[in-house]
Design a protein around this motif. Structure first.
Motif, PDB file in Angstrom:
ATOM      1  N   UNK A   1       0.847  -1.210   0.000  1.00  0.00           N
ATOM      2  CA  UNK A   1       0.000   0.000   0.000  1.00  0.00           C
ATOM      3  C   UNK A   1       0.874   1.247   0.000  1.00  0.00           C
ATOM      4  N   UNK A   2       1.893   1.256   0.868  1.00  0.00           N
ATOM      5  CA  UNK A   2       2.794   2.414   0.926  1.00  0.00           C
ATOM      6  C   UNK A   2       3.515   2.624  -0.402  1.00  0.00           C
ATOM      7  N   UNK A   3       3.950   1.530  -1.023  1.00  0.00           N
ATOM      8  CA  UNK A   3       4.632   1.625  -2.305  1.00  0.00           C
ATOM      9  C   UNK A   3       3.708   2.201  -3.377  1.00  0.00           C
ATOM     10  N   UNK A   4       2.438   1.771  -3.371  1.00  0.00           N
ATOM     11  CA  UNK A   4       1.476   2.274  -4.343  1.00  0.00           C
ATOM     12  C   UNK A   4       1.256   3.771  -4.161  1.00  0.00           C
ATOM     13  N   UNK A   5       1.143   4.202  -2.919  1.00  0.00           N
ATOM     14  CA  UNK A   5       0.941   5.635  -2.633  1.00  0.00           C
ATOM     15  C   UNK A   5       2.109   6.458  -3.168  1.00  0.00           C
ATOM     16  N   UNK A   6       3.329   5.991  -2.889  1.00  0.00           N
ATOM     17  CA  UNK A   6       4.514   6.716  -3.346  1.00  0.00           C
ATOM     18  C   UNK A   6       4.620   6.685  -4.870  1.00  0.00           C
ATOM     19  N   UNK A   7       4.271   5.550  -5.468  1.00  0.00           N
ATOM     20  CA  UNK A   7       4.338   5.422  -6.925  1.00  0.00           C
ATOM     21  C   UNK A   7       3.369   6.397  -7.601  1.00  0.00           C
ATOM     22  N   UNK A   8       2.158   6.482  -7.088  1.00  0.00           N
ATOM     23  CA  UNK A   8       1.157   7.390  -7.657  1.00  0.00           C
ATOM     24  C   UNK A   8       1.613   8.835  -7.529  1.00  0.00           C
ATOM     25  N   UNK A   9       2.182   9.179  -6.381  1.00  0.00           N
ATOM     26  CA  UNK A   9       2.661  10.564  -6.190  1.00  0.00           C
ATOM     27  C   UNK A   9       3.833  10.869  -7.109  1.00  0.00           C
ATOM     28  N   UNK A  10       4.720   9.888  -7.300  1.00  0.00           N
ATOM     29  CA  UNK A  10       5.858  10.089  -8.200  1.00  0.00           C
ATOM     30  C   UNK A  10       5.385  10.374  -9.620  1.00  0.00           C
ATOM     31  N   UNK A  11       4.395   9.632 -10.071  1.00  0.00           N
ATOM     32  CA  UNK A  11       3.853   9.853 -11.411  1.00  0.00           C
ATOM     33  C   UNK A  11       3.159  11.209 -11.495  1.00  0.00           C
ATOM     34  N   UNK A  12       2.442  11.576 -10.430  1.00  0.00           N
ATOM     35  CA  UNK A  12       1.743  12.861 -10.433  1.00  0.00           C
ATOM     36  C   UNK A  12       2.723  14.032 -10.529  1.00  0.00           C
ATOM     37  N   UNK A  13       3.904  13.844  -9.934  1.00  0.00           N
ATOM     38  CA  UNK A  13       4.920  14.894  -9.966  1.00  0.00           C
ATOM     39  C   UNK A  13       5.690  14.908 -11.282  1.00  0.00           C
ATOM     40  N   UNK A  14       5.415  13.946 -12.172  1.00  0.00           N
ATOM     41  CA  UNK A  14       6.076  13.931 -13.472  1.00  0.00           C
ATOM     42  C   UNK A  14       7.382  13.181 -13.513  1.00  0.00           C
ATOM     43  N   UNK A  15       7.696  12.425 -12.454  1.00  0.00           N
ATOM     44  CA  UNK A  15       8.929  11.631 -12.469  1.00  0.00           C
ATOM     45  C   UNK A  15       8.762  10.444 -13.421  1.00  0.00           C
ATOM     46  N   UNK A  16       9.844  10.049 -14.061  1.00  0.00           N
ATOM     47  CA  UNK A  16       9.793   8.962 -15.040  1.00  0.00           C
ATOM     48  C   UNK A  16      10.975   8.009 -14.842  1.00  0.00           C
ATOM     49  N   UNK A  17      10.756   6.759 -15.236  1.00  0.00           N
ATOM     50  CA  UNK A  17      11.818   5.753 -15.244  1.00  0.00           C
ATOM     51  C   UNK A  17      12.030   5.314 -16.686  1.00  0.00           C
ATOM     52  N   UNK A  18      13.164   5.638 -17.246  1.00  0.00           N
ATOM     53  CA  UNK A  18      13.453   5.345 -18.653  1.00  0.00           C
ATOM     54  C   UNK A  18      14.085   3.962 -18.794  1.00  0.00           C
ATOM     55  N   UNK A  19      14.236   3.542 -20.035  1.00  0.00           N
ATOM     56  CA  UNK A  19      14.912   2.266 -20.301  1.00  0.00           C
ATOM     57  C   UNK A  19      16.370   2.320 -19.845  1.00  0.00           C
ATOM     58  N   UNK A  20      16.985   3.493 -19.976  1.00  0.00           N
ATOM     59  CA  UNK A  20      18.367   3.640 -19.505  1.00  0.00           C
ATOM     60  C   UNK A  20      18.431   3.495 -17.980  1.00  0.00           C
TER      61      UNK A  20
END
Length: 221
Positions: free
Chosen positions: A96-115
């Motif tokens: 649950x905590x991981x999901x909350x942080x993941x959603x906030x990270x996406x909302x802030x525009x953070x991205x994880x690239x292939x690199x």
């Protein structure tokens, strides 16, 4: 938001704390209140929680609980497997905590690239396994290794990207927080200061015995 986090300031620390509190309260909707009903004995039993529209499934809780047991008891065995249900609630809370942080990270525009993914796999815990002597083991062996964890390669890599996003958010928050020397001293004194005082017990009867008002004083009163 990211630009705000990258600037120093005491106000920012309180703003960040408030944001994370609001996120946790507003996003999390528990469908299952305790670990005893997580259905660990029935794989694929269904959804155990929804976090801002993102589902957490029984199989995810199972895998997380099994990983926790493996970390605590690396020797494994039947006795270790019996402990999996006892780790269910912790696994559930972590997801649950991981999901909350993941959603906030996406909302802030953070991205994880292939690199980012490639660097993470190369330098992370699986680095020596996937890149012995700096050389990739090959797609077939990579797929075989991932399948041992119960994932396909796309699913595994998507999970790794999610972990990268969460790590980016944590690094951003931790790197932006600051505590002054004065705040440290204030907290230390608050937790360490002791007060010593003397007191006396005064009884009413003892006081009355010592009072002898004159008639004139009583009349005036």
């Amino acid at each position: 938001m990211i630009r705000f986090l990258q600037t120093p300031g005491r106000l920012k620390k309180y703003v960040l704390s408030g944001i994370l509190l609001v996120i946790c309260v507003s996003m999390v909707w528990y469908l299952v209140p305790n670990g005893s009903t997580l259905g660990l004995g029935a794989p694929g039993a269904g959804i155990v929680a929804t976090v801002s529209g993102e589902e957490i499934h029984t199989t995810e809780v199972q895998r997380q609980a099994q990983r926790m047991v493996q970390q605590q008891f690396p020797q494994g065995g039947a006795q270790a497997n019996m402990l999996v249900p006892f780790f269910a609630q912790r696994a559930f809370d972590d997801l649950v905590n991981e999901k909350v942080l993941l959603i906030e990270a996406r909302r802030m525009g953070l991205k994880a690239t292939d690199d980012d993914l490639r660097d993470y796999l190369h330098q992370g815990q699986l680095g020596q396994t996937l890149f012995p002597n700096g050389n990739f083991i090959g797609q077939d062996q990579y797929q075989d290794l991932v399948s041992r964890f119960g994932y396909t390669v796309p699913t595994f890599e998507e999970l790794v990207k999610e972990e990268i996003l969460v790590n980016k958010l944590r690094s951003l928050v931790v790197g932006s927080a600051s505590v002054t020397d004065a705040e440290i001293r204030q907290q230390f004194e608050k937790g360490s200061t002791k007060v010593k005082f003397d007191y006396a017990v005064i009884k009413k009867d003892d006081i009355v015995k010592g009072l002898h008002p004159a008639d004139a004083e009583l009349k005036a009163y």
